[in-house]
Write a protein that holds these residues in place. Sequence first.
Motif, PDB file in Angstrom:
ATOM      1  N   ALA A  41       0.848  -1.188   0.000  1.00  0.00           N
ATOM      2  CA  ALA A  41       0.000   0.000   0.000  1.00  0.00           C
ATOM      3  C   ALA A  41       0.884   1.239   0.000  1.00  0.00           C
ATOM      4  CB  ALA A  41      -0.912   0.011   1.221  1.00  0.00           C
ATOM      5  N   VAL A  42       0.650   2.128  -0.944  1.00  0.00           N
ATOM      6  CA  VAL A  42       1.351   3.407  -1.000  1.00  0.00           C
ATOM      7  C   VAL A  42       0.439   4.474  -0.407  1.00  0.00           C
ATOM      8  CG1 VAL A  42       2.067   5.250  -2.583  1.00  0.00           C
ATOM      9  CG2 VAL A  42       2.888   2.922  -2.925  1.00  0.00           C
ATOM     10  N   LEU A  43       0.962   5.265   0.532  1.00  0.00           N
ATOM     11  CA  LEU A  43       0.182   6.320   1.180  1.00  0.00           C
ATOM     12  C   LEU A  43       0.910   7.649   1.001  1.00  0.00           C
ATOM     13  CD1 LEU A  43      -0.684   4.556   4.577  1.00  0.00           C
ATOM     14  CD2 LEU A  43      -2.027   4.567   2.452  1.00  0.00           C
ATOM     15  N   ALA A  44       0.190   8.663   0.574  1.00  0.00           N
ATOM     16  CA  ALA A  44       0.814   9.969   0.364  1.00  0.00           C
ATOM     17  C   ALA A  44      -0.248  11.059   0.425  1.00  0.00           C
ATOM     18  CB  ALA A  44       1.524  10.020  -0.989  1.00  0.00           C
ATOM     19  N   CYS A  45       0.183  12.250   0.837  1.00  0.00           N
ATOM     20  CA  CYS A  45      -0.660  13.427   0.706  1.00  0.00           C
ATOM     21  C   CYS A  45      -0.507  13.969  -0.715  1.00  0.00           C
ATOM     22  CB  CYS A  45      -0.240  14.507   1.700  1.00  0.00           C
ATOM     23  SG  CYS A  45      -0.573  14.110   3.429  1.00  0.00           S
ATOM     24  N   VAL A  46      -1.594  14.491  -1.257  1.00  0.00           N
ATOM     25  CA  VAL A  46      -1.543  15.053  -2.603  1.00  0.00           C
ATOM     26  C   VAL A  46      -0.701  16.327  -2.583  1.00  0.00           C
ATOM     27  CG1 VAL A  46      -3.774  14.089  -3.246  1.00  0.00           C
ATOM     28  CG2 VAL A  46      -3.679  16.349  -2.188  1.00  0.00           C
ATOM     29  N   PRO A  47      -0.226  16.791  -3.746  1.00  0.00           N
ATOM     30  CA  PRO A  47       0.561  18.034  -3.781  1.00  0.00           C
ATOM     31  C   PRO A  47      -0.188  19.191  -3.112  1.00  0.00           C
ATOM     32  CG  PRO A  47       0.662  16.926  -5.899  1.00  0.00           C
ATOM     33  CD  PRO A  47      -0.347  16.170  -5.077  1.00  0.00           C
ATOM     34  N   GLY A  48       0.550  19.938  -2.297  1.00  0.00           N
ATOM     35  CA  GLY A  48      -0.034  21.070  -1.592  1.00  0.00           C
ATOM     36  C   GLY A  48      -0.704  20.719  -0.283  1.00  0.00           C
ATOM     37  N   GLU A  49      -0.704  19.445   0.097  1.00  0.00           N
ATOM     38  CA  GLU A  49      -1.368  18.996   1.323  1.00  0.00           C
ATOM     39  C   GLU A  49      -0.325  18.539   2.337  1.00  0.00           C
ATOM     40  OE1 GLU A  49      -3.503  18.899   3.973  1.00  0.00           O
ATOM     41  OE2 GLU A  49      -4.863  18.940   2.242  1.00  0.00           O
ATOM     42  N   SER A  50      -0.358  19.129   3.529  1.00  0.00           N
ATOM     43  CA  SER A  50       0.664  18.811   4.532  1.00  0.00           C
ATOM     44  C   SER A  50       0.107  18.149   5.786  1.00  0.00           C
ATOM     45  CB  SER A  50       1.419  20.090   4.938  1.00  0.00           C
ATOM     46  OG  SER A  50       0.515  21.054   5.471  1.00  0.00           O
ATOM     47  N   HIS A  51      -1.188  17.865   5.851  1.00  0.00           N
ATOM     48  CA  HIS A  51      -1.775  17.219   7.029  1.00  0.00           C
ATOM     49  C   HIS A  51      -1.501  15.714   6.967  1.00  0.00           C
ATOM     50  CE1 HIS A  51      -3.963  21.021   6.913  1.00  0.00           C
ATOM     51  NE2 HIS A  51      -4.224  20.842   8.192  1.00  0.00           N
ATOM     52  N   THR A  52      -0.485  15.278   7.685  1.00  0.00           N
ATOM     53  CA  THR A  52      -0.045  13.890   7.569  1.00  0.00           C
ATOM     54  C   THR A  52      -0.571  12.963   8.653  1.00  0.00           C
ATOM     55  OG1 THR A  52       1.967  14.302   8.860  1.00  0.00           O
ATOM     56  CG2 THR A  52       2.101  14.657   6.486  1.00  0.00           C
ATOM     57  N   LEU A  53      -1.058  13.489   9.779  1.00  0.00           N
ATOM     58  CA  LEU A  53      -1.420  12.619  10.899  1.00  0.00           C
ATOM     59  C   LEU A  53      -2.416  11.519  10.526  1.00  0.00           C
ATOM     60  CD1 LEU A  53      -1.700  14.605  14.266  1.00  0.00           C
ATOM     61  CD2 LEU A  53      -0.197  12.706  13.682  1.00  0.00           C
ATOM     62  N   PRO A  54      -3.484  11.810   9.776  1.00  0.00           N
ATOM     63  CA  PRO A  54      -4.398  10.717   9.419  1.00  0.00           C
ATOM     64  C   PRO A  54      -3.713   9.607   8.620  1.00  0.00           C
ATOM     65  CG  PRO A  54      -5.437  12.846   9.046  1.00  0.00           C
ATOM     66  CD  PRO A  54      -3.996  13.129   9.329  1.00  0.00           C
ATOM     67  N   LEU A  55      -2.768   9.965   7.744  1.00  0.00           N
ATOM     68  CA  LEU A  55      -2.036   8.937   7.009  1.00  0.00           C
ATOM     69  C   LEU A  55      -1.087   8.182   7.926  1.00  0.00           C
ATOM     70  CD1 LEU A  55      -0.993  10.205   3.469  1.00  0.00           C
ATOM     71  CD2 LEU A  55      -2.817   8.635   4.110  1.00  0.00           C
ATOM     72  N   GLU A  56      -0.509   8.884   8.899  1.00  0.00           N
ATOM     73  CA  GLU A  56       0.410   8.221   9.829  1.00  0.00           C
ATOM     74  C   GLU A  56      -0.313   7.150  10.634  1.00  0.00           C
ATOM     75  OE1 GLU A  56       3.045  10.811  12.114  1.00  0.00           O
ATOM     76  OE2 GLU A  56       2.664  12.394  10.658  1.00  0.00           O
ATOM     77  N   VAL A  57      -1.520   7.462  11.098  1.00  0.00           N
ATOM     78  CA  VAL A  57      -2.245   6.458  11.882  1.00  0.00           C
ATOM     79  C   VAL A  57      -2.705   5.315  10.987  1.00  0.00           C
ATOM     80  CG1 VAL A  57      -4.546   7.512  11.723  1.00  0.00           C
ATOM     81  CG2 VAL A  57      -3.960   6.124  13.699  1.00  0.00           C
ATOM     82  N   LEU A  58      -3.057   5.608   9.738  1.00  0.00           N
ATOM     83  CA  LEU A  58      -3.424   4.536   8.810  1.00  0.00           C
ATOM     84  C   LEU A  58      -2.230   3.631   8.538  1.00  0.00           C
ATOM     85  CD1 LEU A  58      -5.321   3.088   6.890  1.00  0.00           C
ATOM     86  CD2 LEU A  58      -4.826   4.837   5.157  1.00  0.00           C
ATOM     87  N   ALA A  59      -1.059   4.230   8.329  1.00  0.00           N
ATOM     88  CA  ALA A  59       0.150   3.432   8.101  1.00  0.00           C
ATOM     89  C   ALA A  59       0.444   2.541   9.304  1.00  0.00           C
ATOM     90  CB  ALA A  59       1.332   4.352   7.813  1.00  0.00           C
ATOM     91  N   ALA A  60       0.303   3.101  10.506  1.00  0.00           N
ATOM     92  CA  ALA A  60       0.561   2.317  11.718  1.00  0.00           C
ATOM     93  C   ALA A  60      -0.450   1.186  11.868  1.00  0.00           C
ATOM     94  CB  ALA A  60       0.527   3.229  12.938  1.00  0.00           C
ATOM     95  N   ALA A  61      -1.732   1.478  11.600  1.00  0.00           N
ATOM     96  CA  ALA A  61      -2.763   0.449  11.732  1.00  0.00           C
ATOM     97  C   ALA A  61      -2.572  -0.665  10.710  1.00  0.00           C
ATOM     98  CB  ALA A  61      -4.147   1.078  11.578  1.00  0.00           C
ATOM     99  N   LEU A  62      -2.150  -0.330   9.493  1.00  0.00           N
ATOM    100  CA  LEU A  62      -1.905  -1.360   8.476  1.00  0.00           C
ATOM    101  C   LEU A  62      -0.695  -2.216   8.849  1.00  0.00           C
ATOM    102  CD1 LEU A  62      -2.581   0.704   5.225  1.00  0.00           C
ATOM    103  CD2 LEU A  62      -4.024  -1.095   6.207  1.00  0.00           C
ATOM    104  N   SER A  63       0.350  -1.575   9.358  1.00  0.00           N
ATOM    105  CA  SER A  63       1.516  -2.342   9.817  1.00  0.00           C
ATOM    106  C   SER A  63       1.131  -3.293  10.935  1.00  0.00           C
ATOM    107  CB  SER A  63       2.622  -1.394  10.284  1.00  0.00           C
ATOM    108  OG  SER A  63       3.124  -0.633   9.208  1.00  0.00           O
ATOM    109  N   GLU A  64       0.247  -2.843  11.813  1.00  0.00           N
ATOM    110  CA  GLU A  64      -0.242  -3.675  12.912  1.00  0.00           C
ATOM    111  C   GLU A  64      -0.925  -4.930  12.380  1.00  0.00           C
ATOM    112  OE1 GLU A  64      -2.180  -2.256  17.025  1.00  0.00           O
ATOM    113  OE2 GLU A  64      -3.578  -2.137  15.345  1.00  0.00           O
ATOM    114  N   ARG A  65      -1.496  -4.836  11.175  1.00  0.00           N
ATOM    115  CA  ARG A  65      -2.207  -5.962  10.567  1.00  0.00           C
ATOM    116  C   ARG A  65      -1.369  -6.702   9.537  1.00  0.00           C
ATOM    117  NH1 ARG A  65      -5.268  -2.493  12.732  1.00  0.00           N
ATOM    118  NH2 ARG A  65      -7.404  -2.903  13.382  1.00  0.00           N
ATOM    119  N   GLY A  66      -0.086  -6.385   9.464  1.00  0.00           N
ATOM    120  CA  GLY A  66       0.814  -7.120   8.587  1.00  0.00           C
ATOM    121  C   GLY A  66       0.765  -6.714   7.136  1.00  0.00           C
ATOM    122  N   VAL A  67       0.235  -5.518   6.831  1.00  0.00           N
ATOM    123  CA  VAL A  67       0.182  -5.029   5.450  1.00  0.00           C
ATOM    124  C   VAL A  67       1.431  -4.200   5.167  1.00  0.00           C
ATOM    125  CG1 VAL A  67      -1.064  -3.583   3.795  1.00  0.00           C
ATOM    126  CG2 VAL A  67      -2.338  -4.992   5.447  1.00  0.00           C
TER     127      VAL A  67
END
Length: 333
Positions: free
Chosen positions: A213-239
Motif C-alpha cells: 500500500a502506497v500512502l501519500a498526501c496530494v501536492p499542496g497537502e501537509s496534514h499527515t497525521l491521518p495517514l500516519e495512523v493509517l500506516a501504523a494500523a496497516l503495519s499492525e495488521r501485517g500489510v
Amino acid sequence: MDTDTRDDGDDGDDGRGGGLTTGEVARRLGVAPTTVRTWDRRYGLGPDAHTGGRHRRWTPADVARLERMCALTANGLPPAEAARLAREGAPDDTATARPTAGPPPRRAAPGRSRAGSGLRLGDVRQECKGVARAALRLDAPALDALLAAAIEEHGLVTAWTEVIMPTLQAVGRKWESSGDRYVEVEHFLSWHVSGALRRGAPPVAVDRPGAVAVLACVPGESHTLPLEVLAAALSERGVPVRMFGGALPAGSLVAAVRRTGPSVVGLWAQSRSTASRPLAQHVAGMEWGVRGARRRPVVLPLGPGWAGSPMPGMPRATNLAEAVAAVESRMPV
C-alpha cells in the motif's frame, strides 16, 4: 524534574482500607501517577491521612482538590497558584483562572471530573480529558504516557477514533475560536501524537508480491497525521506500507507507484482545493507487469477534500476503520 521511577501508581498499598490508591486516582483524573506524586511533594496536595508507612488512600475530598488543580492548570493558571487555590477550595476557582462576565460557572456533577474544561470535549472517554489537560499544560512526559497507555489498552484504531481524534478536534475548535491562541497546543499535541503512533506501531511488514500500500498526501497537502495512523494500523495488521508523507509532488507520486507496483494507493486531501481528481484518475490508470497479466492499483481517496460526487472505481472511506478494511480487502492473499 521528577525522578520518581515507580510506575505502578499504588505506592505500595496492599489494597486494605477505604479510599483510592494513587494509581486509581491518576486513572480517574487522566494523568500519570508521577504527576499526582509531584503535586503531593511540591504543592502539598497529598491525601489528608495515611494508613501507615508509605501507604496512602485518597478520599473524595482529596480527589476533589486534585480535580480543582487539573481544571485550574488547564485554564492556564501557573501550577503553584493553582495548587494554592485548590488547597483553599476556593468556590470560584475556575473564574479566578479566567475571569468572565456573567454568572459563575456551573459546578461539575458528582462523579464527573471538571479537568480539561478549557476545551469543549463533550461526552468523550475519560482519557480524552487527561490528554487535553496534558496538552494544555505542555506536559510532555504526561502526554506521552497517556497516549502510549491509550494505544496499548485500546489498539491503534480505537485509540485514534475515540481518544486522539476528539482531542485534536477540540484543540482545533479552541484555536479557531481564540484567534492566534492555542496554536502551540495544537502543534505540541500533533507532534506527540505522531511520535506515539510510530512508537506504538510494529515494524513495517515484510513485502509480499503485489501486496503493498502506497500512502501519500496530494501536492499542496501537509496534514499527515491521518495517514500516519493509517500506516501504523496497516503495519499492525501485517500489510506492507510505503509512506511518503506530506505534499508529494505529482511526478514523484507517479514514480513511486511505478517502482513499487502497489495494490492500493491512498491519497489524502484535507481540502477541496488540493484534491486533484485528474491526478487520482491518472494514478488509477497506470499499468505494469507482463503482457496479458497487467495490473493497476486501486486508488483510495482519503480525507474531506474528496467529498462530493464519487469517482468510478475509487472506493471512499469515511473513517479509519473503513480505510483499513478497504486496503486489507484489496491485498492479494
